[in-house]
Design a protein around this motif. Structure first.
Motif, PDB file in Angstrom:
ATOM      1  N   TRP A 244       0.830  -1.214   0.000  1.00  0.00           N
ATOM      2  CA  TRP A 244       0.000   0.000   0.000  1.00  0.00           C
ATOM      3  C   TRP A 244       0.862   1.261   0.000  1.00  0.00           C
ATOM      4  CZ3 TRP A 244      -5.063   1.133  -0.545  1.00  0.00           C
ATOM      5  CH2 TRP A 244      -5.516   2.379  -0.099  1.00  0.00           C
ATOM      6  N   ASN A 245       1.890   1.274   0.800  1.00  0.00           N
ATOM      7  CA  ASN A 245       2.739   2.457   0.930  1.00  0.00           C
ATOM      8  C   ASN A 245       3.554   2.745  -0.331  1.00  0.00           C
ATOM      9  OD1 ASN A 245       1.893   2.928   3.564  1.00  0.00           O
ATOM     10  ND2 ASN A 245       3.561   1.750   4.465  1.00  0.00           N
ATOM     11  N   ARG A 246       3.712   1.755  -1.180  1.00  0.00           N
ATOM     12  CA  ARG A 246       4.506   1.943  -2.387  1.00  0.00           C
ATOM     13  C   ARG A 246       3.658   2.203  -3.628  1.00  0.00           C
ATOM     14  NH1 ARG A 246       7.521  -0.874   1.022  1.00  0.00           N
ATOM     15  NH2 ARG A 246       9.807  -0.789   0.916  1.00  0.00           N
ATOM     16  N   ARG A 247       2.374   2.087  -3.508  1.00  0.00           N
ATOM     17  CA  ARG A 247       1.503   2.347  -4.649  1.00  0.00           C
ATOM     18  C   ARG A 247       1.331   3.847  -4.847  1.00  0.00           C
ATOM     19  NH1 ARG A 247      -0.291  -0.348  -9.166  1.00  0.00           N
ATOM     20  NH2 ARG A 247      -0.815  -2.490  -8.678  1.00  0.00           N
ATOM     21  N   VAL A 248       1.636   4.330  -6.037  1.00  0.00           N
ATOM     22  CA  VAL A 248       1.562   5.757  -6.333  1.00  0.00           C
ATOM     23  C   VAL A 248       0.173   6.093  -6.869  1.00  0.00           C
ATOM     24  CG1 VAL A 248       2.483   7.620  -7.755  1.00  0.00           C
ATOM     25  CG2 VAL A 248       4.010   5.879  -6.834  1.00  0.00           C
ATOM     26  N   GLY A 249      -0.457   7.100  -6.293  1.00  0.00           N
ATOM     27  CA  GLY A 249      -1.724   7.584  -6.826  1.00  0.00           C
ATOM     28  C   GLY A 249      -2.943   7.079  -6.085  1.00  0.00           C
ATOM     29  N   GLU A 250      -3.869   7.973  -5.890  1.00  0.00           N
ATOM     30  CA  GLU A 250      -5.105   7.639  -5.178  1.00  0.00           C
ATOM     31  C   GLU A 250      -5.892   6.553  -5.896  1.00  0.00           C
ATOM     32  OE1 GLU A 250      -9.298   9.857  -3.884  1.00  0.00           O
ATOM     33  OE2 GLU A 250      -7.603  11.029  -4.603  1.00  0.00           O
ATOM     34  N   GLU A 251      -5.944   6.626  -7.234  1.00  0.00           N
ATOM     35  CA  GLU A 251      -6.732   5.653  -7.977  1.00  0.00           C
ATOM     36  C   GLU A 251      -6.132   4.251  -7.899  1.00  0.00           C
ATOM     37  OE1 GLU A 251      -7.318   7.037 -11.938  1.00  0.00           O
ATOM     38  OE2 GLU A 251      -8.879   8.453 -11.362  1.00  0.00           O
ATOM     39  N   GLN A 252      -4.810   4.163  -7.897  1.00  0.00           N
ATOM     40  CA  GLN A 252      -4.167   2.855  -7.773  1.00  0.00           C
ATOM     41  C   GLN A 252      -4.450   2.240  -6.405  1.00  0.00           C
ATOM     42  OE1 GLN A 252      -1.947   0.968 -10.077  1.00  0.00           O
ATOM     43  NE2 GLN A 252      -3.343   2.180 -11.313  1.00  0.00           N
ATOM     44  N   GLN A 253      -4.411   3.049  -5.370  1.00  0.00           N
ATOM     45  CA  GLN A 253      -4.741   2.547  -4.038  1.00  0.00           C
ATOM     46  C   GLN A 253      -6.211   2.153  -3.947  1.00  0.00           C
ATOM     47  OE1 GLN A 253      -3.389   5.700  -1.379  1.00  0.00           O
ATOM     48  NE2 GLN A 253      -1.460   4.625  -1.015  1.00  0.00           N
ATOM     49  N   MET A 254      -7.066   2.945  -4.587  1.00  0.00           N
ATOM     50  CA  MET A 254      -8.490   2.625  -4.582  1.00  0.00           C
ATOM     51  C   MET A 254      -8.740   1.278  -5.253  1.00  0.00           C
ATOM     52  SD  MET A 254     -11.672   4.812  -6.184  1.00  0.00           S
ATOM     53  CE  MET A 254     -10.942   4.836  -7.826  1.00  0.00           C
ATOM     54  N   MET A 255      -8.044   1.014  -6.365  1.00  0.00           N
ATOM     55  CA  MET A 255      -8.193  -0.258  -7.059  1.00  0.00           C
ATOM     56  C   MET A 255      -7.804  -1.417  -6.149  1.00  0.00           C
ATOM     57  SD  MET A 255      -6.310  -1.620 -10.556  1.00  0.00           S
ATOM     58  CE  MET A 255      -4.682  -1.650  -9.785  1.00  0.00           C
ATOM     59  N   LEU A 256      -6.653  -1.291  -5.481  1.00  0.00           N
ATOM     60  CA  LEU A 256      -6.187  -2.352  -4.595  1.00  0.00           C
ATOM     61  C   LEU A 256      -7.180  -2.615  -3.463  1.00  0.00           C
ATOM     62  CD1 LEU A 256      -2.381  -1.544  -4.141  1.00  0.00           C
ATOM     63  CD2 LEU A 256      -3.382  -3.341  -5.529  1.00  0.00           C
ATOM     64  N   ALA A 257      -7.654  -1.542  -2.833  1.00  0.00           N
ATOM     65  CA  ALA A 257      -8.515  -1.682  -1.661  1.00  0.00           C
ATOM     66  C   ALA A 257      -9.907  -2.195  -2.017  1.00  0.00           C
ATOM     67  CB  ALA A 257      -8.613  -0.351  -0.926  1.00  0.00           C
TER      68      ALA A 257
END
Length: 240
Positions: A97-110
């Motif tokens: 999570w801490n290495r994912r760049v960008g709000e949208e990329q984190q949203m996809m993961l979560a």
């Protein structure tokens, strides 16, 4: 039990495992993957992808990046789940999570992670996923999709090579699914590209299987720019 019966039971177990791996790698698995293009939408809008040849190069880049980032966290989570070390699973979740760049990329993961856990618990018993989902709801862990996927595949008895293949296939299949909705390309070309890209999975596994969590990296400047572009664009079909 006789050797013949043991062999038959082992064969049956392997067949069931294969069937379930196919189910969990299916692009139609309802975890929300259809809502994300993994950067393809912006790649098309900016001209980075314009035809089958450039699409193939884009998919190869994303899959390689996924192995260097998500793939490493995935393997650590799978090994930790197989060993019953739940705290190490949470560590992999946080590090990814801490290495994912960008709000949208984190949203996809979560979003995909939570949906995957909820789906899995509806169809079978996955004690680690049940605990993980509770931690997600409590805000104790972000709930990245590859981590949940790793736990489920470990619980089903998939070894880490089999599990890694499922993860990497899902990355490319997501992009191919988006491609047929975003550009002039037919299913024959997408299947050819998908078939070709899968040919690198063994090399990707060998390259990252011995790396530690702090060696995760995702250096792909063009991809990061595309992610940032999509955040600000006004016309879009996908959430990233």
């Amino acid at each position: 039990m006789s050797d013949k019966n043991n062999g038959r039971a082992h064969c049956e177990h392997e067949m069931i495992l294969l069937a379930r791996l196919l189910q969990f790698s299916d692009s139609t698995l309802p975890v929300g993957a259809f809502a994300f293009s993994n950067g393809l939408e912006s790649a098309i809008q900016t001209g980075v992808v314009s035809d089958a040849k450039s699409l193939e190069r884009f998919v190869e880049t994303v899959v390689r990046q996924a192995s260097n980032m998500d793939g490493i966290a995935f393997l650590h989570a799978h090994r930790s789940a197989m060993s019953g070390v739940y705290d190490a699973v949470l560590e992999a979740d946080r590090e990814l999570w801490n290495r994912r760049v960008g709000e949208e990329q984190q949203m996809m993961l979560a979003r995909m992670g939570r949906k995957f856990a909820e789906l899995s618990l509806k169809i079978s018993s996955f004690p680690d996923l049940e605990r993980w989902l509770a931690d997600i709801k409590a805000g104790n862990t972000p709930g990245c999709f590859p981590i949940g996927q790793a736990m489920a595949l470990a619980h089903m008895g998939a070894d880490e090579k089999q599990a890694f293949v499922v993860h990497q296939y899902g990355v490319s299949a997501m992009i191919m699914s988006a491609a047929v909705r975003l550009m002039r390309i037919d299913h024959l070309d997408t299947q050819r590209i998908l078939f070709s890209v899968q040919g690198r999975v063994g090399d990707d596994y060998e390259r990252v299987s011995g790396l530690e969590l702090d060696e995760m990296s995702g250096f792909a400047p063009v991809f990061d720019v595309l992610v940032a572009h999509h955040t600000k664009t006004h016309v879009r079909l996908f959430m990233n």
